[in-house]
Write a protein that holds these residues in place. Structure first.
Motif, short mmCIF file in Angstrom:
data_model
loop_
_atom_site.label_atom_id
_atom_site.label_comp_id
_atom_site.label_asym_id
_atom_site.label_seq_id
_atom_site.Cartn_x
_atom_site.Cartn_y
_atom_site.Cartn_z
N GLU A 53 5.89 11.10 -9.31
CA GLU A 53 4.70 11.82 -8.85
C GLU A 53 3.42 11.06 -9.19
O GLU A 53 2.49 10.99 -8.38
CB GLU A 53 4.65 13.23 -9.43
N ALA A 54 3.36 10.47 -10.37
CA ALA A 54 2.18 9.69 -10.77
C ALA A 54 1.98 8.50 -9.84
O ALA A 54 0.85 8.19 -9.43
CB ALA A 54 2.33 9.22 -12.21
N SER A 55 3.06 7.85 -9.47
CA SER A 55 2.99 6.69 -8.58
C SER A 55 2.49 7.09 -7.20
O SER A 55 1.62 6.44 -6.62
CB SER A 55 4.36 6.02 -8.46
N GLY B 181 5.19 18.84 -6.07
CA GLY B 181 4.19 17.78 -6.30
C GLY B 181 4.54 16.50 -5.58
O GLY B 181 3.67 15.84 -4.99
N ILE B 182 5.80 16.12 -5.62
CA ILE B 182 6.25 14.90 -4.95
C ILE B 182 6.13 15.06 -3.44
O ILE B 182 5.65 14.16 -2.74
CB ILE B 182 7.68 14.54 -5.38
N CYS C 199 11.54 9.08 -1.98
CA CYS C 199 11.06 10.13 -2.89
C CYS C 199 11.25 11.50 -2.27
O CYS C 199 11.72 12.43 -2.93
CB CYS C 199 9.58 9.93 -3.21
N MET C 200 10.87 11.64 -1.01
CA MET C 200 11.00 12.93 -0.32
C MET C 200 12.46 13.34 -0.18
O MET C 200 12.80 14.51 -0.36
CB MET C 200 10.33 12.86 1.05
N ILE D 162 6.28 2.84 2.57
CA ILE D 162 6.87 3.83 3.47
C ILE D 162 8.32 4.12 3.07
O ILE D 162 8.73 5.29 2.99
CB ILE D 162 6.78 3.37 4.94
N GLU D 163 9.07 3.08 2.78
CA GLU D 163 10.46 3.27 2.34
C GLU D 163 10.51 4.03 1.02
O GLU D 163 11.35 4.90 0.82
CB GLU D 163 11.18 1.92 2.20
N TYR D 164 9.60 3.69 0.12
CA TYR D 164 9.55 4.35 -1.19
C TYR D 164 9.24 5.84 -1.02
O TYR D 164 9.91 6.70 -1.59
CB TYR D 164 8.51 3.67 -2.09
#
Length: 111
Positions: free
Chosen positions: A62-64, A103-104, A94-95, A88-90
């Motif tokens: 979430e911080a990133s 939050g994410i 995450c999602m 975009i891949e990251y």
């Protein structure tokens, strides 16, 4: 301890990494010249590399995302860099990995 050992130790300390990533975002908040400097000096790539290695940490993730969002806000250079890099891949990962983490999901959608 030598430099390599200190660097390895730093890169394993998730709380310290989270604090460093958030500090970048806080330092750049509302300051286009700082955002541009971070983008030019490959800060976005570094954040994504660190975050990808620590995807198991909800807080670091979430911080990133929050910092990447801040760096792209009103900064065309960083918007372009984030579109061209692995952001975009990251974000997609995450999602997918954290569908119930509000939050994410919020930070991901805002990017």
């Amino acid at each position: 301890a030598d430099e390599a050992t200190r660097k390895k130790s730093f890169l394993k300390d998730e709380k310290l990494l989270e604090s460093a990533i958030l500090a970048l975002g806080n330092a750049a908040f509302g300051l286009q010249d700082v955002k541009t400097l971070i983008g030019r000096e490959r800060g976005i790539e570094a954040i994504v590399a660190i975050a990808t290695n620590h995807l198991h940490s909800i807080q670091l993730t979430e911080a990133s995302l929050r910092t990447l969002r801040c760096l792209a806000d009103s900064c065309s250079l960083n918007q372009r860099l984030e579109g061209e890099s692995k952001v975009i891949e990251y974000v997609t990962e995450c999602m997918r990995r954290y569908p119930a983490e509000e939050g994410i999901q919020e930070q991901s959608c805002a990017l």
